[in-house]
Design a protein around this motif. Structure first.
Motif, short mmCIF file in Angstrom:
data_model
loop_
_atom_site.label_atom_id
_atom_site.label_comp_id
_atom_site.label_asym_id
_atom_site.label_seq_id
_atom_site.Cartn_x
_atom_site.Cartn_y
_atom_site.Cartn_z
N GLY A 26 49.33 64.59 5.24
CA GLY A 26 48.15 64.11 5.95
C GLY A 26 48.35 63.84 7.42
N GLY A 27 49.44 64.35 7.96
CA GLY A 27 49.73 64.14 9.38
C GLY A 27 48.98 65.10 10.29
N THR A 28 49.21 64.96 11.57
CA THR A 28 48.56 65.77 12.59
C THR A 28 49.60 66.62 13.30
OG1 THR A 28 46.89 64.08 12.92
CG2 THR A 28 47.16 65.67 14.69
N VAL A 29 49.25 67.85 13.60
CA VAL A 29 50.12 68.78 14.31
C VAL A 29 49.35 69.31 15.51
CG1 VAL A 29 51.36 70.97 14.17
CG2 VAL A 29 51.32 69.43 12.20
N ALA A 30 49.97 69.33 16.66
CA ALA A 30 49.35 69.89 17.86
C ALA A 30 50.10 71.14 18.26
CB ALA A 30 49.37 68.88 19.00
N MET A 31 49.36 72.17 18.67
CA MET A 31 49.96 73.43 19.09
C MET A 31 49.27 73.91 20.36
SD MET A 31 50.05 75.54 15.56
CE MET A 31 50.87 74.95 14.14
N LEU A 32 50.04 74.55 21.23
CA LEU A 32 49.48 75.21 22.40
C LEU A 32 49.21 76.66 22.00
CD1 LEU A 32 51.91 73.82 25.11
CD2 LEU A 32 49.62 73.00 24.54
N VAL A 33 47.94 77.03 21.94
CA VAL A 33 47.63 78.35 21.39
C VAL A 33 47.16 79.36 22.44
CG1 VAL A 33 47.10 77.44 19.10
CG2 VAL A 33 45.27 77.69 20.78
N ASP A 34 47.22 78.99 23.72
CA ASP A 34 46.78 79.94 24.73
C ASP A 34 47.94 80.78 25.27
OD1 ASP A 34 48.02 77.92 26.18
OD2 ASP A 34 46.55 77.97 27.80
N GLN A 35 49.10 80.65 24.66
CA GLN A 35 50.27 81.40 25.08
C GLN A 35 50.29 82.78 24.42
OE1 GLN A 35 52.48 79.62 27.30
NE2 GLN A 35 50.64 78.39 27.20
N SER A 36 51.00 83.72 25.03
CA SER A 36 51.14 85.05 24.43
C SER A 36 52.08 84.95 23.24
CB SER A 36 51.70 86.03 25.45
OG SER A 36 51.82 87.30 24.88
N ALA A 37 51.64 85.49 22.13
CA ALA A 37 52.47 85.53 20.92
C ALA A 37 53.36 86.78 20.99
CB ALA A 37 51.58 85.56 19.70
N SER A 38 54.05 87.07 19.92
CA SER A 38 54.88 88.27 19.89
C SER A 38 54.01 89.47 19.52
CB SER A 38 56.01 88.11 18.88
OG SER A 38 55.53 88.29 17.57
N SER A 39 54.55 90.64 19.71
CA SER A 39 53.81 91.86 19.38
C SER A 39 53.63 92.01 17.87
CB SER A 39 54.51 93.08 19.96
OG SER A 39 55.82 93.19 19.43
N LYS A 40 54.28 91.15 17.07
CA LYS A 40 54.15 91.20 15.61
C LYS A 40 53.02 90.30 15.10
CE LYS A 40 58.99 92.28 15.11
NZ LYS A 40 60.30 91.80 14.80
#
Length: 145
Positions: A26-40
């Motif tokens: 039930g915890g919270t996770v924060a992520m930065l999602v505006d970064q370029s991911a991998s080509s996979k």
């Protein structure tokens, strides 16, 4: 600053187990999602071009039923910030490849919409479009095994 307020920074190479455990409890996770991911990872349209995008936020939300809440800080005339938090609805999606792809498109579209509203507040110091989707690579540039 990120570790103030009892936040824990989790290195990417150990993130999967830690994030899954946090969400299950039930915890919270924060992520930065505006970064370029991998080509996979997934390629979704962002400002008219396909951009490599992390599938993990959508995958975790659909697998664990965890909400996706986006947050944006807008600087105002007084030099302080107003923060906008928005939950992305995915009640119509299921944990499947199609569901993950659609939810990823939704959060990327929301990011694009916010940037279009206030482009002067956005600055990238990284290459968002550094990978080309495999089906868009010119034939002569592909290597054969």
């Amino acid at each position: 600053y990120r570790s103030q307020g009892n936040n824990t920074i989790v290195p990417m190479h150990r993130a999967a187990l830690s994030v899954a455990k946090t969400l299950k409890n039930g915890g919270t996770v924060a992520m930065l999602v505006d970064q370029s991911a991998s080509s996979k990872d997934l390629f979704v349209e962002f400002f008219g071009r396909h951009a490599a995008t992390y599938r993990t936020p959508a995958e975790l939300a659909l697998r664990f039923g965890a909400p996706i809440v986006t947050g944006y800080a807008f600087r105002n005339d007084q030099g302080t910030y107003d923060v906008r938090l928005t939950e992305i609805d995915f009640s119509d999606l299921e944990f499947s490849r199609e569901g993950i792809e659609e939810l990823t498109r939704r959060h990327v579209k929301q990011l694009e919409d916010v940037i279009r509203q206030r482009p002067e507040l956005w600055s990238w110091q990284h290459k968002r479009w550094k990978y080309t989707p495999p089906d868009e690579i010119p034939y002569h540039a592909k290597t054969e095994d």
